[in-house]
Design a protein around this motif. Structure first.
Motif, mmCIF file in Angstrom:
data_model
loop_
_atom_site.group_PDB
_atom_site.id
_atom_site.type_symbol
_atom_site.label_atom_id
_atom_site.label_comp_id
_atom_site.label_asym_id
_atom_site.label_seq_id
_atom_site.Cartn_x
_atom_site.Cartn_y
_atom_site.Cartn_z
ATOM 1 N N ALA A 89 0.855 -1.195 0.000
ATOM 2 C CA ALA A 89 0.000 0.000 0.000
ATOM 3 C C ALA A 89 0.884 1.236 0.000
ATOM 4 N N HIS A 90 0.541 2.190 -0.856
ATOM 5 C CA HIS A 90 1.236 3.468 -0.834
ATOM 6 C C HIS A 90 0.736 4.297 0.350
ATOM 7 N N MET A 91 1.641 5.057 0.963
ATOM 8 C CA MET A 91 1.276 5.914 2.090
ATOM 9 C C MET A 91 1.556 7.374 1.745
ATOM 10 N N GLU A 92 0.565 8.222 1.995
ATOM 11 C CA GLU A 92 0.708 9.657 1.799
ATOM 12 C C GLU A 92 0.246 10.398 3.046
ATOM 13 N N CYS A 147 7.618 -0.159 -7.217
ATOM 14 C CA CYS A 147 7.487 -0.366 -5.764
ATOM 15 C C CYS A 147 6.084 -0.008 -5.283
ATOM 16 N N ARG A 148 5.591 -0.786 -4.353
ATOM 17 C CA ARG A 148 4.393 -0.448 -3.581
ATOM 18 C C ARG A 148 4.547 -1.074 -2.211
ATOM 19 N N PRO A 149 4.821 -0.253 -1.176
ATOM 20 C CA PRO A 149 4.771 1.214 -1.145
ATOM 21 C C PRO A 149 5.961 1.862 -1.837
ATOM 22 N N ALA A 150 5.734 3.080 -2.341
ATOM 23 C CA ALA A 150 6.795 3.846 -2.992
ATOM 24 C C ALA A 150 7.146 5.060 -2.145
ATOM 25 N N VAL A 151 8.436 5.327 -2.044
ATOM 26 C CA VAL A 151 8.924 6.481 -1.279
ATOM 27 C C VAL A 151 8.446 7.784 -1.899
ATOM 28 N N ALA A 160 16.114 4.058 -7.595
ATOM 29 C CA ALA A 160 16.038 5.525 -7.519
ATOM 30 C C ALA A 160 14.732 5.997 -6.899
ATOM 31 N N ASP A 161 13.962 5.106 -6.269
ATOM 32 C CA ASP A 161 12.725 5.544 -5.617
ATOM 33 C C ASP A 161 13.059 6.583 -4.546
ATOM 34 N N GLY A 162 12.330 7.685 -4.545
ATOM 35 C CA GLY A 162 12.586 8.767 -3.596
ATOM 36 C C GLY A 162 13.290 9.953 -4.210
ATOM 37 N N LEU A 163 13.936 9.767 -5.366
ATOM 38 C CA LEU A 163 14.676 10.880 -5.975
ATOM 39 C C LEU A 163 13.749 12.014 -6.387
ATOM 40 N N ASP A 164 12.682 11.706 -7.120
ATOM 41 C CA ASP A 164 11.770 12.759 -7.570
ATOM 42 C C ASP A 164 11.060 13.410 -6.383
ATOM 43 N N GLY A 165 10.675 12.604 -5.400
ATOM 44 C CA GLY A 165 10.015 13.158 -4.218
ATOM 45 C C GLY A 165 10.949 14.031 -3.405
ATOM 46 N N ALA A 166 12.206 13.595 -3.263
ATOM 47 C CA ALA A 166 13.191 14.413 -2.544
ATOM 48 C C ALA A 166 13.419 15.731 -3.267
ATOM 49 N N ARG A 167 13.424 15.693 -4.592
ATOM 50 C CA ARG A 167 13.575 16.941 -5.357
ATOM 51 C C ARG A 167 12.393 17.871 -5.100
ATOM 52 N N ALA A 168 11.190 17.313 -4.970
ATOM 53 C CA ALA A 168 10.014 18.139 -4.671
ATOM 54 C C ALA A 168 10.135 18.791 -3.297
#
Length: 410
Positions: A260-263, A296-300, A325-333
């Motif tokens: 499950a993805h978590m937000e 990935c699920r969950p995805a960073v 590379a999961d988390g790279l785009d989110g970290a950039r945000a």
């Protein structure tokens, strides 16, 4: 033996199941015939039927990676691991685990004993084609990453010894523009090597850690629940597997459930004041099962994007050990919203994929050894809160009417 770049990776498999040994043999034969595959060459240099045979084969065959079953006669996987930590601590070990509650708990114990990663055994080993597909997707990329990581660590060790020990990892780039904004949430993403890293990091956070923490660790169902229970026993903060609509507040660490993805979603307004006069904002856990992101699920990335959206400059994103590379785009945000991004360094990471990508992108304000991360979190959060209180104090002072003396009168 030839250098790693000039020969196939040597893989030793230890499993008491004849079916699994057959699957392993066929897997590496098929990989050797797949000339279009971008993974490095690999060969199954040997198989062992139990733990005693395994230890003897490690000495005799000198494998680059060991794939180890948990349940074996004579010596089980955990006992083999404990022996290897003394006899061959540099050998990367991947556990082969049953996808059961017992298997999950035993796997977490193995990771704590020194295993680098794990794969889950195919549910139906009699379905040969499904077993092959499952293992090829799980196992081969992990072998490649762990072997590459072990090689780089060996090279770095040589470099350190050659320079008289004067070797220091880069501390990253200059702090982001909102370097001292008050932090209201910490979000963490990890994969390969993550459970062991969390067992070292989270117990260092005090019971009065003033902001909530949310974590995405790449793991399947059953494993995340068992990991949350295990961490909860060793931490001053509560550690729980996340559930829909859970209130996000200080004192609790929320771990995304497997599959499950978590937000972070909005709550119902400002929370009660709980931090010496600094009001936190209201937010809640949101879970969904959209398609995997970054495989990935969950995805960073889902967690990090929501932190940037909800908290902006008040979010701190930490990217730790893991492949991909999961988390790279989110970290950039998070970075572009004015928040803080930290990364784990290569030397202390089992695999420097996820944190390496963030560091190389230039969005990490610091790249830190695992043992320094907890102190860095506390220092950064305390500094932001002091700056906010100081700003509030000056603002209040500026609003007090100034009385000037004229001819002896106010």
């Amino acid at each position: 033996m030839k250098p790693l770049d000039e020969r196939p990776l040597r893989i030793l498999a230890a499993d008491d199941s004849a079916v699994m040994r057959g699957v392993m043999g066929q897997l590496f034969r098929m990989h050797a015939e797949d000339r279009l595959n971008d993974l490095p060459r690999m060969e199954l240099c040997g198989v062992a039927r139990d733990g005693v045979d395994c230890l003897e084969a490690v000495k005799r065959l000198l494998p680059d990676v060991l794939v180890l079953d948990l349940e074996m006669p004579r010596l089980n996987g955990l006992e083999v691991l404990r022996r290897l930590q003394v006899e061959n601590p540099g050998l990367p070990v991947i556990m082969c685990s049953a996808h059961t509650e017992r298997g999950a708990r035993s796997t977490l114990e193995a990771l704590a004993c020194g295993a680098a990663d794990y794969v889950t055994k195919p549910a139906e080993q009699r379905d040969f084609a499904s077993a092959m597909l499952s293992l090829s997707q799980q196992l081969l990329p992990r072998i490649a990453e762990l072997a590459k990581g072990a090689k780089r660590k060996e090279e770095n060790a040589v470099a350190r010894s050659g320079s008289g020990g004067a070797f220091k990892a880069s501390s990253g780039v200059a702090p982001a523009r909102a370097a001292y904004s008050p932090i209201e949430v910490v979000v963490i993403g990890l994969s390969t090597g993550g459970p062991s890293a969390l067992e070292q990091l989270l117990p260092r956070l005090p019971a009065d850690f003033p902001v909530p923490v949310l974590i995405v660790q790449h793991m399947p169902k059953l494993f995340t629940g068992a990991l949350a229970e295990r961490l909860d026993k060793s931490c001053s903060l509560r550690v729980k597997e996340a559930y829909e609509n859970a209130m996000i507040r200080p004192g609790t660490i929320w771990l995304a459930p497997g599959d499950a993805h978590m937000e972070i979603g909005p709550g119902n307004g400002l929370t009660d004041r709980h931090d010496g006069g600094l009001a936190g904002r209201s937010s809640r856990v949101r879970l969904h099962q959209r398609e995997p992101l970054n495989h990935c699920r969950p995805a960073v990335d889902y967690l990090f994007f929501s932190a940037a959206r909800m908290y902006g400059a008040s979010a701190l994103a930490l990217v730790m050990t893991g492949m991909g590379a999961d988390g790279l785009d989110g970290a950039r945000a998070v970075h572009e919203s004015g928040g803080v991004v930290l990364a784990q360094d290569e030397a202390s990471s089992a695999v420097w994929g996820m944190p390496g990508k963030v560091t190389e992108a230039g969005i990490a304000s610091a790249t830190l050894p695992l043992v320094e991360i907890a102190s860095a979190l506390k220092e950064r959060i305390n500094l932001g809160r002091l700056m906010k209180m100081d700003t509030a104090h000056h603002a209040a002072s500026a609003m007090v009417p100034r009385r000037e003396m004229t001819d002896g009168l106010f």
